[in-house]
Design a protein around this motif. Structure first.
Motif: not given
Length: 491
Positions: A439-454
């Motif tokens: 769950a935490i790794v999934l959260g990290y990926l969401a941060i990188g995707l939504l808060g970062g890349s997009i």
């Protein structure tokens, strides 16, 4: 991709080629046709690739192997033999990232000051010694001390080599080289599992356990590679003795034609540090990189344990960890090549991250062993290509020798600091399903995707539209060429 500017570099004042020659358009190919120039340029890039990339990949393979082989050692009895608890083992993982992250922002400045052919081999020898002595530790305290110094000495390689490569290549050539370089991390995952399974068979030799031999032999190998590197690693383009005088001029000229400060010398000023700290791209870059790097370390440190908890023996878990890394290595190189070709780094970062989100979503909900193993492939495919692509994307949009070096140091350092968190998310009490960790790794990926890349893609697109509309022209009005150059990516 939306991009503003390009790569950092740092060229010594020594050497037979000076920057004022480049500034004065000292062109060794003057009078040649475009076809002849293109042929010479292609041959030059090939020469650079053959001399620089393979050895740098070997260095990073050793680096990533040495920082993550503790995961292989764990399932060979490390915790029991050192009388450690699971929380103490996690502390040994954590302390590496503390020293690693603290030193990383300074590493590129030291690389420039000490020269690559001295700095890179020196830190390799030092961390190889630390790795070797990890095999002689007998308790928790000794392992903690060894891991602290391992992080301190390894910190300079990854940001340093990315910084170094940007001194040699154009922006649209950098992505595939960074991808090939970072793919060594995925190769180390594959190679590390095979190597650990083989070395563990030395259990009992010389009174040492198999896990100890993993550290000792891999550490000695790193020291030897470091010693050889004094003769293999070369300095910056203006002092590269494997090139002719004309080729050195060509390298510097092609960087200047690419509008990179890499072709010019810069003395360090606190202004460059301030420029980096006040640039929004630095902080969005941190969000992107923490998302993929936090996931990377959790995945790479615990993949053997995750696979073992699916019901396999330790040796089979070591071997089954190989295919996901091999697949990630291939995709990392493909993404690097495509992103360079189509100049769409943001699109690739967003798309590839979704593979990781899918993989860890499956791991989070699945109780089916074959499906969970397939999900580890998706996790690897969604993480590894984004590391090199993110670094290239950040680098391409920051200009100025020191500003880019500082920015890369901050972004990579912040990303690696999240290893403190990710090295503690797969707790022994959560086995075999590791719901909290996934769950935490999934959260990290969401941060990188939504808060970062997009977010980065949207902001850079808006900024480029403003520049195309002339809304930033006032930044350079009334300034001379040198003053405009000093503005870096604010021009």
């Amino acid at each position: 991709m939306a991009s503003s500017t390009s790569n950092p570099a740092s060229l010594e004042e020594k050497g037979s080629i000076r920057r004022n020659e480049v500034a004065n358009d000292d062109d060794p190919d003057a009078g040649l046709s475009e076809e002849e120039r293109a042929a010479i340029d292609k041959a030059l890039v090939r020469k650079l690739d053959l001399r620089l990339i393979p050895w740098l990949c070997l260095l990073y393979l050793a680096s990533f192997l040495d920082r993550t082989n503790i995961g292989n050692a764990k399932i060979e009895g490390l915790i029991d033999d050192l009388h450690m608890s699971q929380s103490q083992y996690n502390a040994c993982l954590t302390i590496f990232f503390v020293s690693y992250s603290l030193f990383e922002p300074l590493s590129n400045i030291l690389l420039k000051r000490m020269r690559p052919k001295i700095y890179i081999p020196l830190i390799m020898i030092l961390w190889g010694i630390c790795m070797t002595f990890m095999g002689f530790t007998t308790n928790f305290s000794g392992m903690m001390a060894a891991r602290w110094f391992l992080g301190l000495t390894e910190a300079g390689l990854f940001p340093g080599v990315n910084y170094y490569l940007s001194c040699w290549y154009k922006r649209r050539e950098f992505g595939i080289r960074a991808a090939v370089f970072f793919s060594a991390a995925a190769v180390s995952g594959s190679f590390g599992g095979l190597l650990a399974a083989a070395i563990a068979r030395m259990d009992g030799v010389g009174g040492k356990r198999g896990w100890a031999w993993i550290f000792i032999l891999e550490g000695i190998a790193t020291v030897l590679i470091g010693v050889v590197s004094f003769w293999v690693v070369v300095d910056f383009p203006d002092d590269a003795h494997f090139l002719s005088d004309d080729d050195r001029r060509r390298v510097l000229k092609r960087l200047k034609d690419d509008q990179q400060s890499s072709a010019m010398h810069e003395d360090f000023k606190t202004t460059y540090l301030w420029q980096s700290l006040t640039d929004w791209k630095t902080y969005v870059g941190c969000l992107m990189y923490m998302g993929v790097d936090g996931a990377l370390y959790a995945f790479s440190l615990f993949l053997p344990s995750i696979i073992k908890e699916l019901g396999y023996t330790s040796t089979k878990a070591q071997l089954l960890s190989v295919p996901p890394y091999a697949a990630a290595c291939i995709l990392t190189i493909i993404v690097g090549w495509l992103a360079d070709r189509y100049n769409k780094r943001g699109v690739f970062n967003i798309g590839i991250s979704l593979l990781g989100v899918l993989g860890f979503s499956i791991l989070l909900g699945s109780r089916n062993i074959p499906l969970s193993y397939v999900a580890t492939f998706l996790g690897a495919l969604g993480i590894y290509p984004c590391i090199s692509n993110t670094i290239t994307w950040v680098s391409n949009n920051v200009e100025g020798v020191y500003k880019r070096g500082v920015t890369l140091g901050i972004v990579i350092g912040w990303g690696n600091l999240n290893g403190v968190m990710s090295s503690n998310v797969y707790r022994g009490q959560d086995a075999p399903h590791y719901t909290l960790g996934h769950a935490i790794v999934l959260g990290y990926l969401a941060i990188g995707l939504l808060g970062g890349s997009i977010l980065n893609y949207i902001l850079l697109t808006k900024e480029n539209k403003r520049r195309s509309a002339g809304e930033r022209d006032h930044w350079i009005q009334g300034l001379g060429e040198k003053q405009i150059e000093d503005l870096g990516d604010m021009r």
